[in-house]
Design an enzyme around this catalytic site. Structure first.
Site, mmCIF file in Angstrom:
data_model
loop_
_atom_site.group_PDB
_atom_site.id
_atom_site.type_symbol
_atom_site.label_atom_id
_atom_site.label_comp_id
_atom_site.label_asym_id
_atom_site.label_seq_id
_atom_site.Cartn_x
_atom_site.Cartn_y
_atom_site.Cartn_z
ATOM 1 C CG MET A 82 89.448 -47.712 21.140
ATOM 2 S SD MET A 82 88.418 -46.493 21.976
ATOM 3 C CE MET A 82 86.857 -47.370 21.941
ATOM 4 C CB ILE A 140 90.081 -51.353 30.669
ATOM 5 C CG1 ILE A 140 88.738 -50.860 30.124
ATOM 6 C CG2 ILE A 140 90.195 -51.145 32.178
ATOM 7 C CD1 ILE A 140 87.555 -51.670 30.575
ATOM 8 C CG HIS A 195 84.957 -40.151 28.304
ATOM 9 N ND1 HIS A 195 84.986 -41.444 27.800
ATOM 10 C CD2 HIS A 195 83.661 -39.880 28.586
ATOM 11 C CE1 HIS A 195 83.760 -41.926 27.796
ATOM 12 N NE2 HIS A 195 82.936 -40.997 28.268
ATOM 13 C CG ASP A 255 85.781 -43.457 30.685
ATOM 14 O OD1 ASP A 255 86.929 -43.286 30.227
ATOM 15 O OD2 ASP A 255 84.894 -44.072 30.065
HETATM 16 C C1 GRF Z 1 87.819 -39.391 20.863
HETATM 17 O O1 GRF Z 1 86.461 -39.099 20.745
HETATM 18 C C2 GRF Z 1 88.222 -39.494 22.302
HETATM 19 O O2 GRF Z 1 87.513 -38.637 23.142
HETATM 20 C C3 GRF Z 1 87.893 -40.924 22.621
HETATM 21 O O3 GRF Z 1 88.246 -41.643 21.474
HETATM 22 C C4 GRF Z 1 88.145 -40.792 20.323
HETATM 23 C C5 GRF Z 1 89.470 -40.829 19.635
HETATM 24 O O4 GRF Z 1 89.451 -40.118 18.423
HETATM 25 N N1 GRF Z 1 88.600 -41.367 23.819
HETATM 26 P P1 GRF Z 1 90.807 -39.812 17.652
HETATM 27 O O5 GRF Z 1 91.453 -41.186 17.358
HETATM 28 O O6 GRF Z 1 91.677 -38.984 18.547
HETATM 29 O O7 GRF Z 1 90.411 -39.120 16.414
#
Ligand code: GRF
Length: 203
Positions: free
Chosen positions: A93, A95, A112, A148
């Site tokens: 999470m 950038i 994504h 993205d």
């Molecule tokens: C997923 O929905 C992915 O697409 C997004 O963040 C979420 C991560 O989920 N980038 P996890 O930690 O892999 O369960």
């Protein structure tokens, strides 16, 4: 052996899907060299440790652009130390800075939970649900300097049903994420592709 570096900030279900795909041979000749999180408390780090993988927390120290640069420099150093060839962002999470992208040219993938270019940014599944789309899905793409945005490797779609809530839709998308990410990694590691402009083409 291709060495993967996984970056995550949360529960790590996509990381686990990649790990399973390596174990059952859907991704060949690859190993997870390191799992790194900016969040020491990330569930994904715990899962990695219990699987016997190397898991490291590298939290950002301080705020502002200089702290961001320093954090990414530490990430690049760790990935380099572990000999990582392909970086997989899996719910990371943050950038990443241009320096990070330059350190791994065309060697960083992200997943994504929307059909890009629709609904970039946070809470993509909720954005799509609230918009009223009838088809949703996920995208695996190369990471470039915009959020993205990089070249799309593959996308998977899911229907949106009248009875859905944002949560049931997100769960349906997540199932496809767990298939899409290993498939995309396997294709990229094979090297049998070219990119022409924004188009990723197998060869
Ligand atoms: C997923 O929905 C992915 O697409 C997004 O963040 C979420 C991560 O989920 N980038 P996890 O930690 O892999 O369960």
């Amino acid at each position: 052996m291709h060495r993967l570096g996984i970056l995550l900030s949360g529960r790590g279900s996509n990381f686990l899907a990649i790990h399973r795909a390596i174990a059952d041979g859907r991704i060949h000749d690859a190993e997870i060299a390191v799992v790194i999180s900016n969040k020491p408390e990330a569930g994904g780090l715990e899962s990695a440790r219990s699987l016997g993988l190397t898991a490291v927390a590298i939290p950002q120290q301080g705020k502002g652009p200089a702290a961001r640069e320093a954090h990414d420099a530490a990430m690049i150093a760790a990935l380099t130390d572990y000999g990582v060839e392909l970086v997989c962002l899996a719910g990371y999470m943050r950038i990443i800075t241009p320096a990070f992208v330059e350190a791994f040219p065309n060697r960083i993938l992200n997943i994504h939970p929307s059909l890009l270019p629709a609904f970039p940014g946070l809470d993509a599944q909720h954005q799509a649900f609230d918009y009223g789309v009838k088809v949703a899905g996920c995208t695996v793409h190369f990471v470039d300097e915009a959020v993205d945005h990089g070249v799309i490797v593959l996308q998977k779609t899911v229907p949106v049903f009248d009875e859905d809530t944002a949560e049931t839709l997100a769960a349906r998308i997540l199932e496809q994420e767990h298939l899409a990410y290993p498939e995309a990694i396997s294709r990229v590691l094979s090297g049998r592709y070219q990119t022409i402009g924004r188009r990723y083409l197998p060869r």
